[in-house]
Design a protein around this motif. Structure first.
Motif, PDB file in Angstrom:
ATOM      1  N   PRO A   1       0.816  -1.224   0.000  1.00  0.00           N
ATOM      2  CA  PRO A   1       0.000   0.000   0.000  1.00  0.00           C
ATOM      3  C   PRO A   1       0.850   1.275   0.000  1.00  0.00           C
ATOM      4  O   PRO A   1       0.512   2.243  -0.694  1.00  0.00           O
ATOM      5  N   ALA A   2       1.947   1.271   0.733  1.00  0.00           N
ATOM      6  CA  ALA A   2       2.808   2.458   0.776  1.00  0.00           C
ATOM      7  C   ALA A   2       3.442   2.722  -0.586  1.00  0.00           C
ATOM      8  O   ALA A   2       3.538   3.872  -1.028  1.00  0.00           O
ATOM      9  N   GLU A   3       3.865   1.670  -1.279  1.00  0.00           N
ATOM     10  CA  GLU A   3       4.463   1.828  -2.601  1.00  0.00           C
ATOM     11  C   GLU A   3       3.410   2.307  -3.616  1.00  0.00           C
ATOM     12  O   GLU A   3       3.705   3.133  -4.479  1.00  0.00           O
ATOM     13  N   LYS A   4       2.217   1.788  -3.495  1.00  0.00           N
ATOM     14  CA  LYS A   4       1.143   2.216  -4.393  1.00  0.00           C
ATOM     15  C   LYS A   4       0.800   3.690  -4.158  1.00  0.00           C
ATOM     16  O   LYS A   4       0.593   4.444  -5.108  1.00  0.00           O
ATOM     17  N   THR A   5       0.765   4.103  -2.911  1.00  0.00           N
ATOM     18  CA  THR A   5       0.491   5.501  -2.578  1.00  0.00           C
ATOM     19  C   THR A   5       1.595   6.395  -3.112  1.00  0.00           C
ATOM     20  O   THR A   5       1.320   7.462  -3.682  1.00  0.00           O
ATOM     21  N   ALA A   6       2.840   5.966  -2.961  1.00  0.00           N
ATOM     22  CA  ALA A   6       3.972   6.749  -3.457  1.00  0.00           C
ATOM     23  C   ALA A   6       3.919   6.869  -4.976  1.00  0.00           C
ATOM     24  O   ALA A   6       4.162   7.943  -5.538  1.00  0.00           O
ATOM     25  N   ALA A   7       3.580   5.788  -5.652  1.00  0.00           N
ATOM     26  CA  ALA A   7       3.482   5.815  -7.114  1.00  0.00           C
ATOM     27  C   ALA A   7       2.351   6.743  -7.555  1.00  0.00           C
ATOM     28  O   ALA A   7       2.513   7.539  -8.483  1.00  0.00           O
ATOM     29  N   ALA A   8       1.218   6.657  -6.905  1.00  0.00           N
ATOM     30  CA  ALA A   8       0.086   7.521  -7.243  1.00  0.00           C
ATOM     31  C   ALA A   8       0.442   8.982  -7.005  1.00  0.00           C
ATOM     32  O   ALA A   8       0.084   9.860  -7.807  1.00  0.00           O
ATOM     33  N   ASN A   9       1.153   9.258  -5.928  1.00  0.00           N
ATOM     34  CA  ASN A   9       1.574  10.622  -5.619  1.00  0.00           C
ATOM     35  C   ASN A   9       2.512  11.151  -6.700  1.00  0.00           C
ATOM     36  O   ASN A   9       2.383  12.302  -7.130  1.00  0.00           O
ATOM     37  N   THR A  10       3.440  10.328  -7.150  1.00  0.00           N
ATOM     38  CA  THR A  10       4.364  10.734  -8.205  1.00  0.00           C
ATOM     39  C   THR A  10       3.603  11.051  -9.486  1.00  0.00           C
ATOM     40  O   THR A  10       3.884  12.042 -10.160  1.00  0.00           O
ATOM     41  N   ILE A  11       2.622  10.240  -9.810  1.00  0.00           N
ATOM     42  CA  ILE A  11       1.816  10.479 -11.010  1.00  0.00           C
ATOM     43  C   ILE A  11       1.100  11.815 -10.902  1.00  0.00           C
ATOM     44  O   ILE A  11       1.124  12.631 -11.833  1.00  0.00           O
ATOM     45  N   GLU A  12       0.482  12.065  -9.772  1.00  0.00           N
ATOM     46  CA  GLU A  12      -0.307  13.281  -9.592  1.00  0.00           C
ATOM     47  C   GLU A  12       0.528  14.546  -9.482  1.00  0.00           C
ATOM     48  O   GLU A  12       0.141  15.595  -9.988  1.00  0.00           O
ATOM     49  N   THR A  13       1.676  14.466  -8.815  1.00  0.00           N
ATOM     50  CA  THR A  13       2.448  15.682  -8.541  1.00  0.00           C
ATOM     51  C   THR A  13       3.555  15.951  -9.543  1.00  0.00           C
ATOM     52  O   THR A  13       4.027  17.089  -9.645  1.00  0.00           O
ATOM     53  N   GLU A  14       4.002  14.928 -10.281  1.00  0.00           N
ATOM     54  CA  GLU A  14       5.097  15.128 -11.224  1.00  0.00           C
ATOM     55  C   GLU A  14       4.703  14.824 -12.663  1.00  0.00           C
ATOM     56  O   GLU A  14       4.842  15.665 -13.543  1.00  0.00           O
ATOM     57  N   LEU A  15       4.209  13.625 -12.899  1.00  0.00           N
ATOM     58  CA  LEU A  15       3.958  13.211 -14.275  1.00  0.00           C
ATOM     59  C   LEU A  15       2.824  13.987 -14.940  1.00  0.00           C
ATOM     60  O   LEU A  15       2.985  14.477 -16.055  1.00  0.00           O
TER      61      LEU A  15
END
Length: 58
Positions: free
Chosen positions: A13-27
């Motif tokens: 769950p932590a890795e999924k949250t981090a990936a989602a955050n990267t998508i939303e804030t950077e990509l």
């Protein structure tokens, strides 16, 4: 990760949250900015060819 391998990508769950955050804030913002620059360049180029008979009208 090798093709066809069994790598772990965002399995916790932590890795999924981090990936989602990267998508939303950077990509997403960076992609939007890049497309806006491309649109501006394309529009400028199109305007540069106004009046030219570069393509038949359909």
């Amino acid at each position: 990760m090798t093709p066809g391998g069994s790598g772990t990508f965002g399995s916790t769950p932590a890795e999924k949250t981090a990936a989602a955050n990267t998508i939303e804030t950077e990509l997403q913002p960076n992609t939007k900015t890049a497309t806006e620059h491309a649109d501006e360049a394309t529009n400028s180029t199109v305007k540069g060819f106004e009046g030219w008979g570069t393509a038949p009208r359909v």
